[in-house]
Design an enzyme around this catalytic site. Structure first.
Site, PDB file in Angstrom:
ATOM      1  N   SER A  22       0.796  -1.229   0.000  1.00 53.16           N
ATOM      2  CA  SER A  22       0.000   0.000   0.000  1.00 53.16           C
ATOM      3  C   SER A  22       0.829   1.280   0.000  1.00 53.16           C
ATOM      4  O   SER A  22       0.281   2.354  -0.255  1.00 53.16           O
ATOM      5  CB  SER A  22      -0.948   0.021   1.196  1.00 53.16           C
ATOM      6  N   LYS A  80       0.396   3.560  -2.933  1.00 51.04           N
ATOM      7  CA  LYS A  80      -0.855   4.267  -3.244  1.00 51.04           C
ATOM      8  C   LYS A  80      -0.694   5.773  -3.481  1.00 51.04           C
ATOM      9  O   LYS A  80      -1.289   6.308  -4.420  1.00 51.04           O
ATOM     10  CB  LYS A  80      -1.907   3.976  -2.174  1.00 51.04           C
ATOM     11  N   TYR A  85      -3.387  -2.929 -10.352  1.00 55.22           N
ATOM     12  CA  TYR A  85      -3.214  -2.679  -8.922  1.00 55.22           C
ATOM     13  C   TYR A  85      -2.286  -3.718  -8.289  1.00 55.22           C
ATOM     14  O   TYR A  85      -1.370  -3.382  -7.523  1.00 55.22           O
ATOM     15  CB  TYR A  85      -4.594  -2.678  -8.247  1.00 55.22           C
ATOM     16  N   TYR A 101      -3.497   3.885   7.546  1.00 55.86           N
ATOM     17  CA  TYR A 101      -4.671   3.048   7.817  1.00 55.86           C
ATOM     18  C   TYR A 101      -5.596   3.761   8.815  1.00 55.86           C
ATOM     19  O   TYR A 101      -5.674   4.990   8.802  1.00 55.86           O
ATOM     20  CB  TYR A 101      -4.247   1.658   8.325  1.00 55.86           C
ATOM     21  N   VAL A 131       1.481  -3.358   4.054  1.00 53.93           N
ATOM     22  CA  VAL A 131       1.420  -4.548   4.924  1.00 53.93           C
ATOM     23  C   VAL A 131       2.691  -5.395   4.944  1.00 53.93           C
ATOM     24  O   VAL A 131       2.857  -6.217   5.826  1.00 53.93           O
ATOM     25  CB  VAL A 131       0.231  -5.488   4.614  1.00 53.93           C
TER      26      VAL A 131
END
Ligand code: GLU
Length: 310
Positions: free
Chosen positions: A67, A70, A191, A243, A261
């Site tokens: 992530s 992103k 993705y 998060y 993660v």
């Protein structure tokens, strides 16, 4: 001593040694490549205004960006749209899990680009006529941000693909809401490949520094992103990057950041520093335990919290 002088003379080894004493946290088990990670790995790197990259520990060990990609995919989608905001996507924090199967109730848009729904959409908005072209564009953009040629870990990409049921659910929801304009499998493919790009703490430090210095990579001197795109990117990192621990992070650390993660954290202290950390064990919110600790200490010791008004 001014802040840049403090950064230049900072004892990174000492900070690394003290943070390494923490043995809390659990590794992610969503894909086998993470579950097998060595919990002792800990790399820390910083890249300053002059483009000097300093690192300690396992800072050149590679791992999947996950992530932490992103914000950069969002930035590339903004560049390709020629905009500093996207109509297709919200910019509000959710306080929910990153993979929550939820869209904005009134608009059918993803809530923000830092959760999976948002990143599936931004990955599909990057320029290209096919999944392959979009993936290539992302890889080339990430490489320019990092100042080195990056590659996709195909094994991780395949594992992501196989374990992507929630992402597929999000893709179908967005497709039916008319927000996603490519086929669901194409969005998933781009993705998954973006999440599977191999980075190191050093790579992340340079990418964070490119944001910290307004889109100019301080190591290569190249302008990679426009200033307006960087401002938008840092803003969503500040509000949504860690998060559902984002509020506490901003309160405590005061720097835009994004975690993944696999245990990576990229942080950006505007005008001063890019930070990259890698350590696989995660806290209950999904953020690297040592990553959070290292950034907290750097923020405190160097006075990097954005809202410290001395
Ligand atoms: N590939 C992961 C997923 O979409 C990203 C998880 C993360 O780093 O938050 O589930």
């Amino acid at each position: 001593m001014d802040i840049d002088e403090r950064i230049r003379t900072f004892d990174l080894d000492r900070l690394h040694a003290s943070v390494a004493e923490s043995h809390d946290g659990e590794v992610d088990r969503s894909v086998p490549e993470h579950a097998d990670a060595d919990t002792g790995l800990f790399g820390l790197a910083v890249c300053d205004r002059s483009g000097e990259l300093r690192s300690v520990g396992d800072a050149d060990v590679t791992f999947p960006v996950q992530s932490a990609v992103k914000p950069f995919v969002y930035a590339l989608a903004l560049v390709d749209a020629g905009a500093s905001d996207l109509d297709e996507i919200g910019i509000e924090p959710t306080g929910e899990a990153f993979d929550a199967v939820r869209l904005e109730s009134d608009t059918g848009r993803p809530p923000n680009p830092m959760v999976n729904a948002g990143a599936l959409l931004t990955a599909s908005l990057v320029a290209g006529g096919s999944a392959q072209e979009r993936s290539d564009r992302i890889l080339q953009g990430l490489s320019a941000l990092a100042g080195r040629e990056l590659r996709v870990d195909d094994e991780v990409s395949r594992s992501e693909h196989l374990s992507g049921d929630r992402n597929r659910a999000l893709g179908h929801l967005m497709h039916s809401a008319g927000t996603l304009h490519v086929e669901v499998e194409e969005a998933i493919e781009v993705y998954a490949r973006a999440c599977a790009v191999s980075v190191s703490a050093e790579t992340l430090a340079v990418m964070g520094a490119t944001l910290a210095f307004g889109g100019r990579n301080p190591m290569t001197g190249d302008r990679v992103l426009p200033v307006e795109v960087v401002r938008s990117t840092l803003s969503v990192m500040a509000t949504c990057g860690m998060y559902d621990g984002s509020g506490r992070w901003m309160h405590r650390v005061g720097m835009p950041a994004k975690s993944g993660v696999a245990g990576g954290v990229v942080a950006s202290a505007p005008r001063h520093l890019g930070i990259g950390v890698y350590s696989p064990p995660l806290d209950e919110r999904g953020n690297s335990v040592r990553g959070v600790l290292a950034c907290e200490r750097l923020a405190d010791d160097l006075g990097l919290h954005a809202f410290t008004v001395a």
